[in-house]
Scaffold this motif. Structure first.
Motif, PDB file in Angstrom:
ATOM      1  N   GLY A   1      -3.825   3.026  -3.991  1.00  0.00           N
ATOM      2  CA  GLY A   1      -3.740   1.776  -3.245  1.00  0.00           C
ATOM      3  C   GLY A   1      -2.351   1.181  -3.332  1.00  0.00           C
ATOM      4  O   GLY A   1      -1.345   1.844  -3.080  1.00  0.00           O
TER       5      GLY A   1
ATOM      6  N   ALA B   1     -10.385  -1.653  -7.713  1.00  0.00           N
ATOM      7  CA  ALA B   1      -9.092  -1.026  -7.448  1.00  0.00           C
ATOM      8  C   ALA B   1      -8.216  -0.853  -8.683  1.00  0.00           C
ATOM      9  O   ALA B   1      -7.359   0.031  -8.711  1.00  0.00           O
ATOM     10  CB  ALA B   1      -8.318  -1.851  -6.406  1.00  0.00           C
TER      11      ALA B   1
ATOM     12  N   THR C   1      -7.506   3.081  -3.484  1.00  0.00           N
ATOM     13  CA  THR C   1      -7.432   2.197  -2.324  1.00  0.00           C
ATOM     14  C   THR C   1      -8.657   1.278  -2.282  1.00  0.00           C
ATOM     15  O   THR C   1      -9.778   1.739  -2.509  1.00  0.00           O
ATOM     16  CB  THR C   1      -7.344   2.988  -1.007  1.00  0.00           C
ATOM     17  OG1 THR C   1      -7.374   2.057   0.092  1.00  0.00           O
ATOM     18  CG2 THR C   1      -8.487   3.970  -0.854  1.00  0.00           C
TER      19      THR C   1
ATOM     20  N   ASP D   1       0.847  -1.183   0.000  1.00  0.00           N
ATOM     21  CA  ASP D   1       0.000   0.000   0.000  1.00  0.00           C
ATOM     22  C   ASP D   1       0.889   1.243   0.000  1.00  0.00           C
ATOM     23  O   ASP D   1       1.837   1.350   0.787  1.00  0.00           O
ATOM     24  CB  ASP D   1      -0.879  -0.030   1.249  1.00  0.00           C
ATOM     25  CG  ASP D   1      -1.826   1.146   1.327  1.00  0.00           C
ATOM     26  OD1 ASP D   1      -2.646   1.297   0.407  1.00  0.00           O
ATOM     27  OD2 ASP D   1      -1.735   1.913   2.297  1.00  0.00           O
TER      28      ASP D   1
END
Length: 343
Positions: free
Chosen positions: A218, A283, A114, A86
């Motif tokens: 993300g 995502a 994210t 991340d």
């Protein structure tokens, strides 16, 4: 004279033979995933299984992980050359360890948004983010959604929440039992885990961070600065091979799950296929990804995230967005054209 000529020729031939393996040798790359061998791991296991890394003269070893924070620190320690983590966790590491000699750098954005969300059971009566004020939330201390929750809270006027910490396997169980009012987690992880515990998807209210004012990137592929300095060609070759495999995973996710099953034979194939498809839809193949281009970041959004992470994570120093991102190793536009058309 002939003897000297023969000797010279023999020595020259021997030198060429010795040099040949060095020219053709592969570069070993130890790669750390952020999580277990679940559906999204196909993004890396498929190019490995297809031999794309091998074709790029890379000997890639892929290991399961236990969180983005762990992936960052293992690359920073030198135990791994590259990883999947991340971006917020990477930013936090940079800002809290300004003097660390080997701070990893993000080299390709994979999750353009994210996957974090807040999840509640509809029977709780919680209908909007504002309803979370004063409620009890649960998540592991290292959960990406929990760490970024102050950004979500600020965007939605939430205050007075209480946190309960637990190990990852207990998160969804505690929500089902009513020990907590809500949980944070990656949607494609927690929603399916709730189903596995007997809760129907239609009985869960999901509040995805990107839909409620949180513009965080993300997960990204990260690389050790040591590898970047000593073998930049290997970094570029890795990203090219990954992009090639990525196109196949997105086009044929059901086939890609077989590559995950080859690494962990006890996974539930249909369940992990759903998880992979959810990761792609929420995502990877997002409006932001299509606007910015797969693998890319934009300076304004990156700077905003750096500022938000600095505040939300209360880092020792401010995050420098230029220090955490290096897009110079990305493949060309044609190779990065991996996303399907808009649904």
């Amino acid at each position: 004279m002939k003897k000297r000529s023969f000797l010279h020729t023999t020595l020259a031939s021997a030198a060429l033979l010795l040099a040949a393996p060095a020219f053709a040798q592969t570069t070993p790359i130890k790669f750390q995933l952020d999580w277990r061998f679940e559906g999204p791991a196909a993004l890396f296991l498929t190019p490995a299984a297809k031999g794309y890394f091998k074709d790029a003269k890379l000997d890639v070893t892929i290991d399961a992980g236990n969180g983005s924070g762990g992936a960052v620190t293992r690359v920073a320690s030198g135990a791994y050359d590259m990883g999947f983590a991340d971006l917020a966790a990477l930013m936090e590491f940079h800002a809290n360890n300004p003097d660390a000699p080997n701070k990893p750098v993000a080299v390709m954005m994979v999750y353009a948004d994210t996957p974090a969300s807040v999840m509640v059971l509809k029977k709780s009566g919680i209908k909007t983010p504002a309803d979370l004020s004063g409620k009890k939330l649960g998540a592991p201390v290292f959960d990406a959604g929990r760490r970024a929750f102050p950004i979500f809270a600020k965007a939605n006027g939430i205050s007075g929440v209480q946190w309960t910490s637990m190990d990852p396997p207990l998160r969804e169980t505690m929500l089902v039992r009513g020990d907590v009012d809500a949980i944070t987690g990656f949607t494609f992880t927690s929603l399916l885990n709730l189903e596995a515990r007997g809760t129907k998807a239609e009985d869960v209210l999901v509040m995805p961070y990107p839909q409620f004012g949180v513009k965080l990137y993300g997960n990204a592929i990260i690389a050790s600065p040591k590898l970047i300095k000593e073998n930049p060609a290997a970094v570029k070759a890795f990203l090219q091979a990954f992009a090639k495999g990525m196109r196949e995973v997105i086009a044929r996710p059901a086939v890609a799950i077989e590559d995950v099953k080859a690494r962990d034979g006890i996974i539930n194939g249909p369940l992990e296929l759903r998880r992979l498809n959810m990761a792609i839809d929420t995502a990877i193949n997002t409006p932001n990804a299509r606007a910015e281009g797969f693998g890319q970041t934009t300076p304004p959004r990156l700077s905003l995230m750096a500022s938000q992470v600095s505040d939300a994570f209360a880092t020792k120093t401010r995050v420098n967005p230029d220090a955490v991102w290096n897009g110079s190793f990305l493949p060309g536009a044609a190779e990065l054209n991996v996303l399907p058309g808009k649904k």
